[in-house]
Design an enzyme around this catalytic site. Structure first.
Site, mmCIF file in Angstrom:
data_model
loop_
_atom_site.group_PDB
_atom_site.id
_atom_site.type_symbol
_atom_site.label_atom_id
_atom_site.label_comp_id
_atom_site.label_asym_id
_atom_site.label_seq_id
_atom_site.Cartn_x
_atom_site.Cartn_y
_atom_site.Cartn_z
ATOM 1 N N GLU B 51 0.950 -1.421 -0.091
ATOM 2 C CA GLU B 51 0.102 -0.063 0.003
ATOM 3 C C GLU B 51 0.790 1.189 -0.054
ATOM 4 O OE1 GLU B 51 -0.674 -2.572 1.825
ATOM 5 O OE2 GLU B 51 -2.572 -3.052 1.562
ATOM 6 N N PHE B 113 -11.759 -6.590 14.094
ATOM 7 C CA PHE B 113 -10.701 -7.357 13.188
ATOM 8 C C PHE B 113 -10.281 -6.481 12.215
ATOM 9 C CE2 PHE B 113 -9.488 -9.680 9.285
ATOM 10 C CZ PHE B 113 -8.100 -10.312 9.831
ATOM 11 N N GLN B 114 -9.017 -5.965 12.073
ATOM 12 C CA GLN B 114 -8.252 -5.035 11.112
ATOM 13 C C GLN B 114 -9.123 -3.773 11.350
ATOM 14 O OE1 GLN B 114 -8.428 -7.015 7.090
ATOM 15 N NE2 GLN B 114 -6.354 -7.716 7.591
ATOM 16 N N LYS B 163 -17.583 -0.671 6.131
ATOM 17 C CA LYS B 163 -18.137 -1.688 5.157
ATOM 18 C C LYS B 163 -19.631 -1.419 4.652
ATOM 19 C CE LYS B 163 -17.878 -6.570 5.037
ATOM 20 N NZ LYS B 163 -19.325 -7.037 5.525
ATOM 21 N N MET B 480 24.209 8.834 1.973
ATOM 22 C CA MET B 480 24.070 10.058 2.606
ATOM 23 C C MET B 480 24.522 10.018 3.939
ATOM 24 S SD MET B 480 23.945 13.124 2.085
ATOM 25 C CE MET B 480 22.961 13.746 0.701
HETATM 26 C C1 LIG Z 1 12.328 5.710 4.888
HETATM 27 C C2 LIG Z 1 13.900 6.461 5.469
HETATM 28 N N1 LIG Z 1 14.492 5.855 6.446
HETATM 29 C C3 LIG Z 1 15.444 6.485 6.548
HETATM 30 C C4 LIG Z 1 15.910 7.764 6.059
HETATM 31 C C5 LIG Z 1 17.576 8.433 6.422
HETATM 32 N N2 LIG Z 1 18.315 8.387 5.469
HETATM 33 C C6 LIG Z 1 18.493 9.472 4.612
HETATM 34 S S1 LIG Z 1 19.288 9.059 3.162
HETATM 35 C C7 LIG Z 1 19.697 7.615 3.772
HETATM 36 C C8 LIG Z 1 20.481 6.850 2.780
HETATM 37 C C9 LIG Z 1 20.022 6.685 1.558
HETATM 38 O O1 LIG Z 1 20.794 5.476 0.960
HETATM 39 P P1 LIG Z 1 20.714 5.201 -0.494
HETATM 40 O O2 LIG Z 1 19.256 4.758 -0.957
HETATM 41 O O3 LIG Z 1 21.490 3.896 -0.848
HETATM 42 O O4 LIG Z 1 20.971 6.559 -1.178
HETATM 43 P P2 LIG Z 1 22.631 6.989 -1.373
HETATM 44 O O5 LIG Z 1 22.712 8.295 -0.231
HETATM 45 O O6 LIG Z 1 23.527 5.894 -1.227
HETATM 46 O O7 LIG Z 1 22.929 7.592 -2.722
HETATM 47 C C10 LIG Z 1 18.931 7.251 4.916
HETATM 48 C C11 LIG Z 1 18.897 5.939 5.513
HETATM 49 C C12 LIG Z 1 15.224 8.115 5.081
HETATM 50 N N3 LIG Z 1 15.406 9.384 4.431
HETATM 51 N N4 LIG Z 1 14.014 7.546 4.868
#
Ligand SMILES: Cc1ncc(C[n+]2csc(CCOP(=O)(O)OP(=O)(O)O)c2C)c(N)n1
Ligand SMILES: [Mg+2]
Lengths: 173, 589
Positions: B51, B113-114, B163, B480
């Site tokens: 979803e 439920f749900q 529902k 990042m």
């Molecule tokens: C759902 C979610 N969880 C955690 C984060 C924190 N976060 C920001 S950037 C990042 C790393 C992203 O890694 P990747 O998708 O491999 O991209 P890259 O920076 O390596 O290009 C994280 C964990 C986020 N922005 N969103």
């Protein structure tokens, strides 16, 4: 600075939660909130007392206005207004001198005894914060059993036409 | 009149709203609705595999088209799974209508439920939400939902339908009109304020336009261009604003803020007039807010009054729809042509200065070496698509490289999670955009971490013949996060190493998509070319330099004028500076 904000909202379920959620979600504080009906059954009236500098109050008012269910927001603090609160105070009155003292205090404050048992009086008082605090302080030595307060409500004073002001027709209770 | 069920009313109402696509997943309490969808010709239902994917796909659809995206899910877990997608749309002001099933009205509150209180859960992350308790209210509720979602500052609206309400029958007539006494967005700016703004613009010696997502949402890119060109004002955009002003325009400074260009941040820092348009002074944009354009007068145009003076003092606020306000402002400015010519001549030194900044630190990265530079992949995608693509991103380093190195010329071509920063957004958003625009080339530049958050939607792309091109920037890290740990935590890579990454080529093939890999710079071009030519969903695995960093950078909490740069040779800098395409001079003849 303290601000009293009066809000007209749609009388729908969940509206109180939208308003209070706005305050908690954005870190605004609520010192006092009260909700009631208005002449129009589809509209409710909220009074919120909050603290904040001008920037915060401006945000609070804008954010409230942004809520879909909010019809009107007025910062009463910018106007002349009246605030009232009602308290119900239950005191111990086992000794007869306590009963007469309680009645004396009640009279001074133009309050009322609305319930009595051989050992307690319940006193109803309406007024501004100072008045309510004052009666509580005087009753305290008698032994307060319980206090319930409504929270504050406020209304703007009606603006008078110049002529009426000259005639000095405003009566302030 | 024939009585029809709530479920049928829902479908008929959606058709009246012009809905042609619904993303979602069925479940117990929405069976009646799905039955009404069966054999439906005018609405295409796209079954996602999660979803969250449905909500993001609806969001991608909305970003690409400007029309509200629609998702339909069941109660409880189906509904809660959409929450991230809803919050994401809320932060970026994207119009969505999310329809959730709910347990029967008499069961609500009984921990049935749900059952989940989805209206309570989503109250702070929707523009508005409804629980429909009576089938007779359903049509009006749908009308109001679309109205609220798409007007004013757009946003997601959720409709929770029990529902028994979708099963109950009543007469159906779709309301013609909707009016909500407590909801009246301001569309036209105050005339006097617009005059003030025009005067400030005419007087300014060092003006900058700082525009954001509001330009895209109000379809005002034409008016923005007119404002900038007519008055010769340099333009910087936020991530959400990219495409709102041509990325190849000589007046374009690039993105501003944490990973913005040096020229954009310096121009803002030294400006005497900031014209903020449909932007909200986000902390990633302003850096240390007290150091943001310290010498400038601020004009702020926004439809949402709460954005004005939220983070920064504004001298000339104008509440209204960006496009309407710009039309009036442009008219006002055109009235005084002579004055304007004089001003523009006086701005010569400003443009010279901006040009110097652009040459001093252009966007550049260290080339050479055996590995693929991630920036190079983005540059190649830009080059080989001729910029004619919709690019959805995830969140992380790759997202910033897209913002820096892909020159978006047209609005609604970059789909990126700006406010919430949701990893996993890009791929389902690209699917939504591809459904909406079947003839366009749609890319998802994905992080290897982010892609794994909604990789299940490969099935959705394959089954529905959606030829989305996923370019996984595979650095083996939550890049990042790793970058921050490298710079600020002494290279202690806590929790940021992506061990156990799947083989993306095999993964793609397992779903019936096409998988490709590039391991050296020489393979990049071939892979992209082939991906574009294949009319199927493709996953490209670009194995890139794992420890490449995004530069320039403003360290968190720092002032934008104090940027940190990567190591780049003089030669590369020179090349990058020369590369800035100048379609004509900035200064008037
Ligand atoms: C759902 C979610 N969880 C955690 C984060 C924190 N976060 C920001 S950037 C990042 C790393 C992203 O890694 P990747 O998708 O491999 O991209 P890259 O920076 O390596 O290009 C994280 C964990 C986020 N922005 N969103
Ligand atoms: Mg990564």
């Amino acid at each position: 600075m303290q601000h009293i904000i009066s809000i007209l909202v749609e009388n729908k379920f969940g509206v109180l939660s939208r308003v209070s959620g706005l305050f908690s979600g954005r870190g605004f504080n609520i010192e006092n909130i009260s909700v009631g009906t208005t002449l129009d059954p589809s509209v409710s009236q909220m009074t919120i007392i909050t603290q904040g500098d001008d920037r915060i109050i401006e945000q609070i008012i804008k954010q409230l206005n942004k809520l879909i269910d909010v019809i009107k927001v007025v910062d009463l603090s910018e106007k002349d207004y009246i605030v009232r609160e009602t308290a119900l105070i239950k005191i111990h009155t086992s000794r007869s001198e306590d009963r007469s003292e309680a009645l004396r205090i009640t009279e001074i404050f133009r309050a009322r005894v609305v319930d009595s048992t051989p050992t307690t009086y319940t006193i109803e008082i309406t007024g501004d914060e100072n008045k309510i605090e004052a009666i509580i302080n005087l009753l305290r030595p008698l032994g307060i059993k319980e206090i319930v307060r409504t929270g504050k409500i406020a209304i703007a004073r009606e603006e008078m036409k110049a002529a009426a002001i000259q005639e000095g027709k405003r009566i302030r209770a | 009149m024939m009585k029809i069920t709530g479920a049928e009313i829902l479908i008929e109402s959606l058709k009246k709203e012009g809905v042609d696509i619904i993303f979602g997943i069925p479940g117990g309490v929405v069976l009646q609705i799905f039955d009404a969808l069966y054999n439906e010709k005018e609405i295409r239902f796209i079954l996602t595999r999660h979803e969250q994917g449905a909500a993001h796909a609806a969001d991608g659809y909305a970003r690409a088209t400007g029309r509200p995206g629609v998702a339909l899910v069941t109660s409880g877990p189906g509904a809660t799974n959409t929450v991230t997608g809803i919050a994401n749309a809320h932060m970026d002001s994207i119009p969505l209508v999310v329809i959730t099933g709910q347990v029967a009205t008499r069961m609500i509150g009984n921990d049935a439920f749900q059952e989940a209180d989805i209206v309570g859960i989503t109250r702070p992350c929707t523009k508005y939400n409804f629980l429909v308790k009576d089938v007779n209210d359903l049509a009006m509720t749908i009308k109001e939902s679309f109205y609220i979602a798409r007007t004013g500052r757009p946003g997601p609206v959720l409709i929770d339908i029990p529902k028994d309400v979708s099963e109950a029958r009543t007469d159906f007539a779709y309301p013609e009109k909707v009016s909500l006494r407590s909801y009246n967005p301001t569309y036209y700016g105050n005339k006097w304020q617009i005059k003030q703004a025009a005067q400030a613009i005419a007087r300014a010696k060092r003006p900058v336009i700082y525009a954001g997502g509001g330009v895209i949402l109000s379809n005002a890119s034409g008016e923005l261009k007119e404002l900038a060109e007519f008055n010769h004002i340099p333009v910087t955009l936020t991530l959400m604003g990219l495409g709102g002003f041509p990325g190849t325009h000589p007046l374009f400074l690039g993105m501003l803020g944490m990973h913005g260009t040096y020229a954009a941040n310096m121009a803002i820092h030294h400006s005497d007039l900031v014209i903020a348009i449909g932007s909200r002074f986000d902390d990633r944009v302003t850096g240390k807010v007290t150091e943001f354009a310290p010498k400038a007068v601020f004009i702020h145009i926004d439809i949402d009054p709460t954005n004005i003076r939220k983070n920064i003092h504004v001298d000339i606020p104008i509440v209204g729809d960006v496009r309407n306000v710009l039309i009036e402002l442009n008219k006002e400015l055109k009235a005084s042509q002579e004055e304007r010519d004089q001003c523009i001549r006086e701005r010569g030194p400003w443009h010279e200065q901006v040009k110097e900044w652009e040459e001093e630190h252009p966007l550049a990265y260290k080339k050479g070496g055996k590995g693929i530079k991630p920036q190079y992949v983005i540059e190649k995608i830009y080059e080989l698509t001729g910029g004619n693509a919709i690019v959805a991103t995830d969140v992380g380093q790759h997202q910033m490289w897209v913002a820096q190195y892909f020159k978006f010329d047209k609005p609604r071509t970059i789909l990126s999670s700006g406010g919430l920063g949701t990893m996993g957004f890009g791929f389902p958003a690209a699917i939504g955009a591809q459904v909406a625009c079947p003839d366009k080339l749609v890319f998802n530049v994905a992080g290897d971490g982010s892609f794994q958050m909604n990789v299940q939607e490969l099935a959705t792309a394959v089954i529905n013949h959606l030829p989305v091109k996923v370019a996984v920037i595979n650095n083996g890290y939550l890049g990042m996060v790793r970058q921050w740990q490298e710079l600020f935590f002494n290279r202690r890579y806590s929790g940021s190493i992506l061990d156990g990454t799947p083989d993306y080529v095999k993964l793609a093939e397992a779903y019936g998509a096409v998988g490709m890999r590039a391991k050296s710079p020489s393979e990049v071009e071939g892979v992209i070319k082939e991906a574009i030519s294949v009319k199927r969903p493709v996953v490209m695995d670009f194995v890139v330099d794992p420890e490449e960093n995004v530069f320039p950078m403003v360290p968190a909490g720092g002032a934008n004028s104090e940027m940190v740069f990567g190591e780049v040779s003089k030669e590369e800098k020179g090349k990058a500076a020369g590369k800035k395409e100048r379609k004509g001079s900035v200064l008037p003849a």
